[in-house]
Scaffold this motif. Structure first.
Motif, PDB file in Angstrom:
ATOM      1  N   HIS A 313      -4.015  -1.186 -12.401  1.00 60.71           N
ATOM      2  CA  HIS A 313      -4.071  -0.270 -11.455  1.00 60.71           C
ATOM      3  C   HIS A 313      -3.886  -1.098  -9.994  1.00 60.71           C
ATOM      4  N   PHE A 314      -3.217  -0.195  -9.316  1.00 63.18           N
ATOM      5  CA  PHE A 314      -3.047  -0.830  -7.845  1.00 63.18           C
ATOM      6  C   PHE A 314      -2.609   0.279  -6.825  1.00 63.18           C
ATOM      7  N   GLY A 315      -2.614   0.189  -5.453  1.00 62.94           N
ATOM      8  CA  GLY A 315      -2.013   0.932  -4.690  1.00 62.94           C
ATOM      9  C   GLY A 315      -0.752   0.756  -4.636  1.00 62.94           C
ATOM     10  N   GLY A 316       0.287   2.021  -4.650  1.00 67.65           N
ATOM     11  CA  GLY A 316       1.612   1.712  -4.502  1.00 67.65           C
ATOM     12  C   GLY A 316       2.291   2.259  -6.035  1.00 67.65           C
ATOM     13  N   PRO A 317       3.682   2.273  -6.093  1.00 67.10           N
ATOM     14  CA  PRO A 317       4.296   1.515  -5.301  1.00 67.10           C
ATOM     15  C   PRO A 317       5.248   2.222  -4.359  1.00 67.10           C
ATOM     16  N   GLU A 318       6.148   1.645  -3.364  1.00 69.79           N
ATOM     17  CA  GLU A 318       6.796   2.446  -2.604  1.00 69.79           C
ATOM     18  C   GLU A 318       8.246   2.212  -3.132  1.00 69.79           C
ATOM     19  N   MET A 319       8.993   3.294  -2.806  1.00 70.20           N
ATOM     20  CA  MET A 319      10.505   3.227  -3.359  1.00 70.20           C
ATOM     21  C   MET A 319      11.323   1.739  -3.313  1.00 70.20           C
ATOM     22  N   GLU A 320      11.243   1.173  -2.053  1.00 67.76           N
ATOM     23  CA  GLU A 320      12.079   0.021  -1.816  1.00 67.76           C
ATOM     24  C   GLU A 320      11.393  -1.428  -2.889  1.00 67.76           C
ATOM     25  N   SER A 321      10.177  -1.141  -2.997  1.00 69.19           N
ATOM     26  CA  SER A 321       9.495  -2.195  -3.764  1.00 69.19           C
ATOM     27  C   SER A 321       9.990  -1.802  -5.382  1.00 69.19           C
ATOM     28  N   ALA A 322      10.003  -0.652  -5.800  1.00 70.15           N
ATOM     29  CA  ALA A 322      10.254  -0.489  -6.987  1.00 70.15           C
ATOM     30  C   ALA A 322      11.852  -0.713  -7.229  1.00 70.15           C
TER      31      ALA A 322
END
Length: 369
Positions: A313-322
């Motif tokens: 579990h974590f904060g995210g992701p953003e589209m560009e990271s994925a």
């Protein structure tokens, strides 16, 4: 003075000196805040051709006159210095959300400028008018979550805001991030590596001062009007529901899903069925998050419940990271991509550059094997 705090912190890590400067209204009106304040310092206090890891390279953290107010989406902070990711080494900056920037304003400052190099790892502690350098030797080697939690525990206040680097910044990886609020990252330009070169592990801040507004009633009316317009905007509703992952749903159709198989093509067949915002929302979304004063709340908190990565579990992701850790590597396997995003956050690595670094040698090998 209204909006601005009118003060700047200067910390010299070599000399172990801290100075608070008063900023004139004329100066602030000229440079405004954030990138403007930072650019003025970097331009005038660094030299052409300077090595980014030179102790004299100033790392600047700047906020604007709306930071800490009710103005929509005003909780940003810009970090600037000469960048190790630019050749020749020129100005670089990064911008991140979260809650660190407004807290700096609450403490009474518009900017922090750090120069020099400490003889051992340190972190800068800003507690309103009390500012000091603290030993961070025990934090060196810790990831960003461990670092943040240990500083909060040491200071005895869970509401302190921390921006820090992970092991990648300590090792001077040139695309190392600065991370605040556990997962709000300032990436792309290697600001975390420059912090690491100074033995600066983190900057922690706690503020209790109000932000002065010239005409509070009119200001609040304008803020509410803006928020109302934002709230009624259909794309905002989608962004709030699906986060930036919604971009997969249409970007792929027009060849902008970016980078499929390391940019060998712009189209990834059926990728939106694996990576889209709706898919993530149904299978992995634990909760939504918003940065300070932001009515959109496009942030995600992810929880993998099943499979080999269950419990992640974590904060995210953003589209560009994925995108750069998934389609760019030619993979449709979503859960390992989520795990890689989490690992980048913990190590303090820029996800886009990490994906690029992996895909560059991997793409020709994949074609062969």
């Amino acid at each position: 003075m209204n909006g601005w705090a009118g003060k700047r912190i200067r910390a010299d890590l070599t000399k172990k000196e801290i100075l608070v400067e008063n900023l004139s209204l004329e100066y602030l009106r000229k440079w405004i805040g954030g990138r403007g304040l930072n650019s003025e310092v970097v331009y005038h206090e660094s030299k052409a051709g300077m090595d980014p890891f030179d102790p004299a390279n100033p790392v600047c953290f700047g906020v604007g006159p709306l930071s800490g107010t009710f103005a929509p989406s005003s909780g940003r902070v810009t970090v600037s210095c000469r960048s190790p990711m630019v050749e020749p080494h020129a100005h670089g900056d990064t911008n991140m959300g979260g809650h660190w920037g407004p807290e700096l304003k609450f403490a009474g400052y518009d900017q922090v400028v750090v120069k020099g190099k400490a003889d051992k790892p340190v972190y800068l502690w800003i507690d309103d008018d009390k500012i000091e350098l603290r030993d961070a030797s025990k934090l060196w080697g810790k990831n960003t979550m461990e670092t943040t939690l240990e500083i909060l525990n040491e200071l005895g206040d869970p509401d302190v805001k921390v921006t820090c680097i992970g092991p990648s910044g300590e090792r001077l990886i040139r695309y190392a991030c600065v991370v605040n609020s556990f997962n709000r990252n300032g990436g792309r330009t290697g600001m975390g590596a420059v912090m690491g070169s100074k033995n600066l592990k983190a900057v922690a801040v706690r503020g209790t001062k109000p932000v002065a507004i010239a005409e509070p009633q009119k200001f609040m009316e304008a803020c509410w009007k803006s928020r109302d317009r934002i709230d009624k905007d259909p794309p905002v509703a989608l962004l709030r529901a699906e986060g930036t992952m919604l971009l997969f749903d249409f970007a792929n159709a027009i060849g902008l899903a970016g980078a499929y198989k390391n940019h060998t093509t712009g189209y990834a067949p059926g990728i939106e069925e694996q990576y889209g915002g709706v898919i993530h929302m149904k299978k992995y979304l634990h909760s939504r998050e918003g940065c300070f004063a932001c009515p959109i709340s496009c942030g995600r908190y992810t929880h993998i419940k099943e499979g080999p990565f269950a419990g992640t579990h974590f904060g995210g992701p953003e589209m560009e990271s994925a995108c750069n850790l998934g389609p760019r590597l030619g993979t449709y396997d979503w859960e390992p991509v989520l795990k890689m995003v989490q690992m980048c956050d913990l190590y303090g690595l820029d996800t886009i550059s990490t994906g690029a670094a992996i895909s560059w040698p991997w793409t020709p090998m994949r074609a062969v094997f």
